[in-house]
Each structure stands twice: as structure tokens, then as C-alpha cells.
Design a protein around this motif. Structure first.
Motif, PDB file in Angstrom:
ATOM      1  N   HIS A 134      -7.358  -1.828  -4.458  1.00  0.00           N
ATOM      2  CA  HIS A 134      -7.818  -0.584  -5.117  1.00  0.00           C
ATOM      3  C   HIS A 134      -8.238  -0.847  -6.576  1.00  0.00           C
ATOM      4  N   HIS A 183      -1.558   6.960   6.189  1.00  0.00           N
ATOM      5  CA  HIS A 183      -2.967   7.044   5.781  1.00  0.00           C
ATOM      6  C   HIS A 183      -3.696   5.836   6.342  1.00  0.00           C
ATOM      7  N   HIS A 195      -0.309  -0.180  -4.802  1.00  0.00           N
ATOM      8  CA  HIS A 195      -1.313  -1.100  -4.284  1.00  0.00           C
ATOM      9  C   HIS A 195      -1.529  -2.422  -5.020  1.00  0.00           C
ATOM     10  N   HIS A 234       0.293   1.716   6.506  1.00  0.00           N
ATOM     11  CA  HIS A 234      -0.926   2.408   6.951  1.00  0.00           C
ATOM     12  C   HIS A 234      -0.720   3.262   8.206  1.00  0.00           C
ATOM     13  N   ASP A 291       0.829  -1.199   0.000  1.00  0.00           N
ATOM     14  CA  ASP A 291       0.000   0.000   0.000  1.00  0.00           C
ATOM     15  C   ASP A 291       0.865   1.252   0.000  1.00  0.00           C
ATOM     16  N   HIS A 295      -6.882   3.172   5.264  1.00  0.00           N
ATOM     17  CA  HIS A 295      -7.450   2.673   4.009  1.00  0.00           C
ATOM     18  C   HIS A 295      -8.870   2.199   4.308  1.00  0.00           C
ATOM     19  N   ASP A 304      -7.644   5.665   0.178  1.00  0.00           N
ATOM     20  CA  ASP A 304      -6.666   5.989   1.210  1.00  0.00           C
ATOM     21  C   ASP A 304      -6.928   7.403   1.700  1.00  0.00           C
TER      22      ASP A 304
HETATM   23 ZN   LIG Z   1      -4.833   1.699   0.278  1.00  0.00          ZN
END
Ligand SMILES: [Zn+2]
Length: 312
Positions: free
Chosen positions: A144, A240, A141, A237, A29, A242, A151
Motif C-alpha cells: 500500500h 476484505h 500493511h 484477506h 494486511d 486486496h 482493500d
Molecule cells: Zn491490503
């Protein structure tokens, strides 16, 4: 042989999506790169599907529908999240990844309006969603692909008038400490409130965030804790979180993930934290590594994805 490879692939996807162990199967990611404007092409060869989907600049002229699974699919009739709205800005516009199912666009608008009620948050900075027709991405990614993932930057937006070039250069900030076992001092109560609002939205199936954030929210959440179930610890993560929507009603070939295990998942988060702080010793007799697979081709995706690519 091919059947075995396929089987192990299915297993890999199941493993990668079950989120219930400390598997090193990272969700890839991270993001780099930008789309290029080249003419639409459809290939039936072994050409990587990302080379077909990545460069397409616009959505297909079809009714909105997500086909396949989050890490192996595409989207017809995707909608564009406007670059700037009253409570959001899409970031990294050069990537052309602010596309999604209309249900995702609606969700981003809804969540950003709620975020804007938090002190210090003018709304949301929105990171990658999907390419105009979904599908595998040229970079970053594994998921997605359906227009159902977004995100959301952890950086609280203090203004929503960023220029296009500022949206290329500004970076989000990390919330983690001790390799993700804990949150750092940038983490605030408001982060939890925004994630709580996302998880409480009926359209949302899962939220991925680093283990330390889940563990912190497990400590801080009061009242109804049911929303915590959707918040799943995962690698990365920490710049951000997700958000993954469930398949929209009527998208009959869209494949939902199995729901998270019952309960708030807080014990599981503690397990992640403990493994980060005290990594288990290396296995003296490790299983042979699975050979790396090649990139997905169009043949690996649902049949509808060829017509999604072809639609002008
Ligand atoms: Zn993501």
C-alpha cells in the motif's frame, strides 16, 4: 555485511511478492491506529520512514507519480477518494488512508459502480488505500505504499449513508471457514461477481484473497476463466480482498511485480487448501531464521521520495 543484508532483503521482497508458495511471510494486511496531525518533517537519519510519512496530512503538490515498489515506495500528487460517492463509502476516515494515484481513484469509482449492479450491494465499502504521500504505514500493511493498492470490504454495503462514527465502529465480516480452507455461509455468488469485475479490469495486476475463496471461485466460475489468473491466494484477506493495480503508463520508476504464472492458478489454490487442512509436519532441521530487519528508512526508498515528503 550491509550488502548481505540488502541481498536478503531483496530476496525477502521477491519471496513475499511471488505468492506462489505457502511461505509464512504474511503480508501484514491488518490495520490499527490513526494518523496524527504533526508538522511535516524530513529526516535523513535512521528514523523509520513510517514516522515521516505517517503523520503527513495532505498529498504533495506535484504531478501524480508512483515511485518504487509496492512495499518500498511512495506517491507524488496523490488524489483523495471522496469520503462518500454514489456507489461507495470510504471507511475508517480517521486513518486518512483514502488516498491514491488518480488511476486508483478512477478504478474504485468504476468497480463500485459495477458492484452496485449486484443484488444486495449498494456499492462498496472501501478500506485502506494509501497515506497521502504513500510510503510505509504507521501500522498494518507492508505494501500500500504506491497509491496503487486498495482493500475492499467483504461486507456487502446495504446503505451508503454511514456517519463518520459509524465508519469507525462498523466492522467487516469474515468469509472463511476451517482456517481459510473454505468459504462460510456469508460468501455469496455476488462476492465472486465483484471480484470477477475487479480482476477483469485492465488496470488490475493482482487481487489477494484467502485460499478458500479462490478455490470456491475456481469451482463456480463459468465461461471465460482468464480473470482467475489475477486472483491470488494469500494469508488473511477474509474480511476484505486486496486489489493491486499495475504501474500506470508513464510512471517510469514504478516497479511492477512479475506477472502471475500462466493459467487460472486453481491447482495452486488447491495446494493452499490442502496445506491448510493437512499442515506439513515441522521441519526437523529448519534453516536458521533470518534476523528481523529494522523498519525501512528514507534511504531505503527511491530518492524521489525525499522530494515527495518535502513538497508543500
Ligand atoms: Zn491490503
Amino acid at each position: 555485511m550491509r550488502a548481505r543484508v540488502l541481498l536478503s532483503l531483496v530476496f525477502t521482497v521477491v519471496l513475499a511478492s511471488c505468492m506462489s508458495n505457502g511461505s509464512t511471510m504474511a503480508s501484514a494486511d491488518y490495520d490499527t491506529g490513526a494518523p496524527r496531525a504533526v508538522p511535516l518533517r524530513v529526516s535523513t537519519s535512521n528514523e523509520p520512514a513510517k514516522a515521516l510519512f505517517g503523520p503527513v496530512a495532505t498529498a504533495s503538490a506535484q504531478a501524480p507519480e508512483s515511485f518504487g515498489s509496492y512495499a518500498r515506495g511512495c506517491i507524488a500528487g496523490a488524489a483523495l477518494l471522496p469520503e462518500t460517492g454514489p456507489t461507495w463509502q470510504a471507511m475508517r476516515l480517521s486513518r486518512n488512508r483514502n488516498w491514491g494515484h488518480p488511476a486508483l481513484i478512477d478504478f474504485v469509482k468504476r468497480l463500485s459502480a459495477k458492484a452496485a449492479t449486484q443484488p444486495g450491494w449498494a456499492g462498496l465499502y472501501v478500506g485502506d488505500m494509501s497515506q497521502p504521500r504513500g510510503g510505509p504505514m504507521t501500522s498494518g500493511h507492508a505494501s500500500h505504499q504506491l497509491g496503487l493498492d486498495v482493500d475492499v470490504w467483504m461486507l456487502p454495503p446495504n446503505r451508503l449513508d454511514l456517519s463518520a462514527s459509524e465508519r469507525e465502529s462498523l466492522s467487516s465480516i469474515s468469509m472463511q471457514r476451517s482456517n481459510g480452507a473454505y468459504v462460510n455461509s456469508s460468501w455469496t455468488r455476488q462476492h465472486m461477481e465483484v471480484i470477477r469485475a475487479a480482476a477483469s479490469d485492465p488496470a488490475v495486476a493482482r487481487i489477494f484473497v484467502f485460499a478458500g475463496a479462490k478455490a470456491q471461485m475456481c469451482k463456480d466460475a463459468t465461461g471465460d476463466r482468464a480473470w482467475l489468473r489475477k486472483v491470488r491466494p494469500w494469508w488473511g484477506h477474509h474480511y476484505h480482498f486486496h486489489v493491486r493495480l499495475a504501474c500506470p503508463a508513464g510512471d517510469n520508476t514504478c516497479e511492477d511485480q512479475a506477472p502471475p504464472p500462466p493459467g487460472d492458478g486453481c491447482e495452486e489454490a488447491e495446494g493452499w487448501v490442502n496445506r491448510i487442512l493437512n499442515p506439513p509436519p515441522p521441519d526437523p532441521d529448519p534453516a536458521p531464521p533470518t534476523p528481523p530487519r529494522g523498519p525501512l528508512t528514507l534511504a531505503d526508498l527511491p530518492a524521489q521520495c525525499a522530494s515527495v515528503l518535502r513538497s508543500q
